[in-house]
Design a protein around this motif. Sequence first.
Motif: not given
Length: 289
Positions: A154-180
């Motif tokens: 949706t062009n809200k973020m670049t790939e780099k920005e989206a990845e940074k946001t995703a990692l922050e959110l995954l940390e909040k929901v306790g899934l940072k170790d499941k990234v891949k």
Amino acid sequence: MIDVKNLQKNFGSLEVLKGIDEHINKGEVVSVIGPSGSGKSTFLRCLNLLETPTNGIIEFDGEIIYKRESLQYKQILDEIKKNKSQMNPTEYKKRYSEALSTYNEYKDLEKKHLDSYERKINIHRQKMGMVFQHFNVFPHLTVLENITLAPVLTNKMTEKEAEKTALELLEKVGLKDKVKEYPKKLSGGQKQRLAIARALAMNPEVMLFDEPTSALDPEMVKEVLEIIKAVVNTGMTVVIVTHEMGFAREISDRVLFMDDGKIIERGTPKEVFDNPQNQRTKEFLSKVL
């Protein structure tokens, strides 16, 4: 934030929503409770037009996103036809002609407006995060890709920005170790936490939760409710359809009780749970509490 007037939804001859009027304020947390088949999920899905209402008006953040009012005029037309035998021919012709003219006028107006709403709906949907009963995560994408897909498309973020946001959110929901990992390796509770993170990645103004714990094993319910509670604590506007009465009591500013396609009682959790006024609400709560 959300204003609904005379919301109706039919599936063929089945009336699921029978004229709902409701106003949800910015920052308000509203729980929708009621028996199965009462129209709760359909009501939620109509708010972001995943289901197209049969009739009614939906306003979101001060802008009409859906308006259809011709059903009542169609019903008047049908009623006149039904009672044709009770009228003299002149009266019938006059009343039928007037009703048909009004109905066609509204239909023409609606067609013009609905085309306009259709073009804008994806913009509005980006402002409404939705979490479903059965997760609906993408099985062919990794956990990280599930979250970054929509913000990039949706062009809200670049790939780099989206990845940074995703990692922050995954940390909040306790899934940072499941990234891949792919969703098939996740438990039900983890899939639902992923679905919540994915919805939040779009930075919505409203979160809609459709029975988010009903497909989970009991031991996984608590972990998902904790994440929803964290979302509520950010001050976001939240509408949640739930069977978790204790949770609804704890987080809600207001509770709506639905039965047979209508909201038949509304109030604070204390008012609805401790002192319900409607007999149907009393019967329901006596069975589930």
